[in-house]
Structure formats: C-alpha cells, structure tokens
Design an enzyme around this catalytic site. Structure first.
Site, PDB file in Angstrom:
ATOM      1  N   HIS A  42      99.583  48.392 -30.790  1.00 24.45           N
ATOM      2  CA  HIS A  42      99.123  49.792 -30.803  1.00 24.45           C
ATOM      3  C   HIS A  42     100.115  50.608 -31.655  1.00 24.45           C
ATOM      4  O   HIS A  42     100.837  51.465 -31.136  1.00 24.45           O
ATOM      5  CB  HIS A  42      99.051  50.324 -29.375  1.00 24.45           C
ATOM      6  CG  HIS A  42      98.172  51.525 -29.212  1.00 24.45           C
ATOM      7  ND1 HIS A  42      97.629  52.205 -30.284  1.00 24.45           N
ATOM      8  CD2 HIS A  42      97.747  52.175 -28.083  1.00 24.45           C
ATOM      9  CE1 HIS A  42      96.908  53.218 -29.839  1.00 24.45           C
ATOM     10  NE2 HIS A  42      96.965  53.230 -28.508  1.00 24.45           N
ATOM     11  N   ASP A  81     102.566  51.999 -18.648  1.00 21.28           N
ATOM     12  CA  ASP A  81     101.175  51.934 -19.086  1.00 21.28           C
ATOM     13  C   ASP A  81     100.357  51.410 -17.910  1.00 21.28           C
ATOM     14  O   ASP A  81     100.913  50.928 -16.913  1.00 21.28           O
ATOM     15  CB  ASP A  81     101.056  51.004 -20.303  1.00 21.28           C
ATOM     16  CG  ASP A  81      99.690  51.065 -20.975  1.00 21.28           C
ATOM     17  OD1 ASP A  81      98.910  51.989 -20.652  1.00 21.28           O
ATOM     18  OD2 ASP A  81      99.397  50.194 -21.810  1.00 21.28           O
ATOM     19  N   ARG A 124      89.545  50.396 -34.068  1.00 21.62           N
ATOM     20  CA  ARG A 124      90.043  50.238 -32.695  1.00 21.62           C
ATOM     21  C   ARG A 124      89.188  49.157 -32.051  1.00 21.62           C
ATOM     22  O   ARG A 124      87.994  49.371 -31.790  1.00 21.62           O
ATOM     23  CB  ARG A 124      89.921  51.566 -31.943  1.00 21.62           C
ATOM     24  CG  ARG A 124      90.352  51.515 -30.472  1.00 21.62           C
ATOM     25  CD  ARG A 124      90.154  52.896 -29.851  1.00 21.62           C
ATOM     26  NE  ARG A 124      90.282  52.889 -28.397  1.00 21.62           N
ATOM     27  CZ  ARG A 124      91.402  53.108 -27.729  1.00 21.62           C
ATOM     28  NH1 ARG A 124      92.521  53.359 -28.383  1.00 21.62           N
ATOM     29  NH2 ARG A 124      91.418  53.103 -26.411  1.00 21.62           N
ATOM     30  N   CYS A 175     101.189  56.402 -22.594  1.00 20.40           N
ATOM     31  CA  CYS A 175     100.233  56.537 -23.708  1.00 20.40           C
ATOM     32  C   CYS A 175      98.914  57.150 -23.261  1.00 20.40           C
ATOM     33  O   CYS A 175      98.148  57.616 -24.107  1.00 20.40           O
ATOM     34  CB  CYS A 175     100.001  55.183 -24.373  1.00 20.40           C
ATOM     35  SG  CYS A 175      99.509  53.877 -23.237  1.00 20.40           S
ATOM     36  N   ARG A 231      99.802  62.600 -31.463  1.00 20.70           N
ATOM     37  CA  ARG A 231      98.928  61.618 -32.103  1.00 20.70           C
ATOM     38  C   ARG A 231      98.239  62.259 -33.307  1.00 20.70           C
ATOM     39  O   ARG A 231      98.082  61.624 -34.360  1.00 20.70           O
ATOM     40  CB  ARG A 231      97.877  61.112 -31.112  1.00 20.70           C
ATOM     41  CG  ARG A 231      98.373  60.185 -30.015  1.00 20.70           C
ATOM     42  CD  ARG A 231      98.696  58.789 -30.515  1.00 20.70           C
ATOM     43  NE  ARG A 231      97.555  58.091 -31.057  1.00 20.70           N
ATOM     44  CZ  ARG A 231      96.640  57.419 -30.347  1.00 20.70           C
ATOM     45  NH1 ARG A 231      96.739  57.380 -29.029  1.00 20.70           N
ATOM     46  NH2 ARG A 231      95.651  56.803 -30.932  1.00 20.70           N
ATOM     47  N   GLN A 262     100.197  54.688 -31.791  1.00 20.63           N
ATOM     48  CA  GLN A 262     100.725  55.281 -30.567  1.00 20.63           C
ATOM     49  C   GLN A 262     102.248  55.238 -30.547  1.00 20.63           C
ATOM     50  O   GLN A 262     102.907  56.224 -30.211  1.00 20.63           O
ATOM     51  CB  GLN A 262     100.170  54.541 -29.347  1.00 20.63           C
ATOM     52  CG  GLN A 262     100.721  55.026 -28.020  1.00 20.63           C
ATOM     53  CD  GLN A 262     100.312  56.434 -27.688  1.00 20.63           C
ATOM     54  OE1 GLN A 262      99.116  56.727 -27.629  1.00 20.63           O
ATOM     55  NE2 GLN A 262     101.269  57.327 -27.462  1.00 20.63           N
TER      56      GLN A 262
END
Length: 310
Positions: free
Chosen positions: A135, A230, A108, A270, A298, A138
C-alpha cells in the site's frame, strides 16, 4: 536538484530513491499550501487518469478523483464490472488499449502480480492504489504526515502492532528508506513476508536504522515516536474475522499499551478502523491521534505523485 519522475510507475516504495521520496514530500507541501489558500494549481490540465477498482474504497477513490480534478484533469472510475480486464481480455491487451486513451492509471486490486504486469505492458505511468502485498501511497502519506508533525523522519521509531499485511510491508519499505527504526509486533503465523523484511533490512543497514520483528507488543511500543495499527481482517478476509480475533486480541492498541510509548507519540491508522478491536476509542480519539490529518494528506501526497509521474 529536481529529479525527472515523468513516466515512472509507482508500484512500491522500494523502487523509489530517497531523493524521489523527498521530492514527493516537497511537492505535497507546496500543493497543500496552494489548496489551503485557494491558489489554482492545474498542473495536469487536460490529462486523464483511469482509476481501476476491484476493492471498495473511501479514501483512495475520493482522494484520487478529487485530486486529479483539482490538478485540472479528469478521473474515470472503473469498478469491478466495468472493464474486460482479466475476464475476456488479458492484462497485456488492456494495458496497450488504455495507454492509447489515458495519461495514467491508478489501480486498487487484490493481486500484486496483476499490477506489476499492467505496469510492464502499459506505456503510461501506473500507480499502485493498493494490493494485497503493498500500500505505497498510504505509507508515503504516513511518512509525510510524520514529517509535518515531528519535523524529521530519520532517527524516529515507529511501532506497528497487528497483521503483517500490505501496510506492514510498505511501512517496512518506507521506514527503512528514510532511516526510521521500525518494530513490528504480530502473532505467530501473521508476521510480514521474509523477502520484504530482508529487502528492507538492506535499506536499514545503509541508513543506520533498526528493524525488529517480535511477538511482543510492549517490546515493539517501548519508546516509540509513532504507534500504528490496522484492521485484523482486511478486505477479502471477512470469513476469517472471528478466527483472527482470537489470535489478535492481545494486540489491541489501548491506553495501557501506549503508556510504553513516548509521551508525545503519534497514533496512526490507515482507516477504516474497527473500534474496539485493534484500537480503543480512548486512543484513536486522543490528543495523540493524527488519523484524520493522515487521511486528509492522502489527497495532497497523491496529487504530488500524479503531478510528478503524469
């Protein structure tokens, strides 16, 4: 027929076939059921995942670390100060060394090119836990959650309201791969990258779905099955937060905007959410919101990814 994904990197959803995406979903469902019934599923007994974090994390760290443990393996956390990566040792050499110790790497970080280079030189699978460009874990989770709730993906419409960032990019990849329509509403100067839109348009043309890029949130949300947003300023953009707020204030997902969606729309985010900015409490806490189911998933989807590639 099952496809052998062992050893495959997961850098972008655009690299996955439709069959591979649904294989991930099928295993995610199975592992979730086993988790809920307490049935052991130690598919990665004795395997070790290296987890490299150059950005803070709640969901990514906890879901990967818990997931590899539940699969019978071990997760090793490496924070920004823990490795020589990109400091006194180049990515090539780090990738070769880690390949001798580990069975997989999750990273990440900021630079997408660094993840691509790490995967190029590593002899073990590399999973993109987030970059400034994409991403994928996700969005695979988001699609799995939609499939759970709506029982299908193809033919649905997802509206994304906000910054044309890594989430918008991976949603473009994901929706176009599975045959969902996607409409993205962003202010001028904050639209998704053209090359991502162009690549996704090829998938959409093949699947018979639509991509709309607009500056009008109402147009995007019109008759949407899913409304997604987001944060307006992502990690690393904190200094721009006040300036961005001026550009995005008309892009808040609130009770007035979602009236344009279908009555049974799903609200997704997210997380973390900046309540009062990109979304109001009335929406994120409504009966239409699935943000915590999404967050839980997730764990299950990333377990499936690890099990398949490791």
């Amino acid at each position: 027929m099952a496809i052998n994904m062992k050893g495959k990197d997961l850098i972008s959803i655009n690299d996955l076939s439709l069959e591979e995406i649904y294989q991930i979903f099928d295993l995610s469902k199975t592992l979730k059921e086993k988790q809920l019934t307490g049935e052991p599923h130690r598919l990665l007994e004795g395997k070790t995942l290296g987890m490299i974090f150059h950005k803070r994390s709640t969901r990514t760290r906890i879901s990967f670390e818990t997931g590899i443990y539940q699969l019978g393996g071990l997760g090793l956390y490496f924070g920004p100060a823990d490795l020589q990566l990109g400091k006194s040792e180049n990515i090539h050499d780090t990738a070769k060394v880690l390949s001798r110790y580990l069975n997989g790497i999750m990273i990440r970080t900021f630079s997408h090119d660094d993840v691509v280079e790490l995967a190029k030189h590593a002899d073990i699978p590399v999973i993109n836990g987030l970059t400034d460009l994409l991403h994928p874990c996700q969005v695979l989770t988001d699609l799995f959650t939609i499939l759970e709730k709506k029982r299908k993906l193809r033919g649905l419409k997802l509206a994304y309201i906000g910054d044309g960032n890594n989430m918008a990019h991976s949603l473009l990849h994901g929706c176009s791969k599975v045959g969902m329509d996607i409409a993205i509403a962003s202010p001028s100067g904050y639209t998704p990258k053209k090359e991502i839109v162009d690549n996704s348009q090829k998938n959409a043309d093949y699947m018979g779905s639509k991509i709309v890029i607009t500056s009008d949130p109402v147009e995007a949300v019109k008759d949407a099955d899913i409304v997604y947003t987001d944060v307006w300023a992502s990690m690393g953009q904190e200094a721009e937060a006040n300036e961005r707020r001026k550009h995005f204030e008309k892009y808040q997902v609130n009770s007035e905007l979602v009236k344009n969606a279908k009555d049974d729309y799903l609200f997704m985010h997210c997380l973390p959410a900046h309540r009062g900015d990109e979304v109001t409490d009335e929406v994120i806490d409504s009966a239409n919101s699935v943000v915590f189911d999404e967050a839980e998933n997730r764990l299950h989807v990333q377990k499936a990814i690890m099990a398949l590639v490791m």
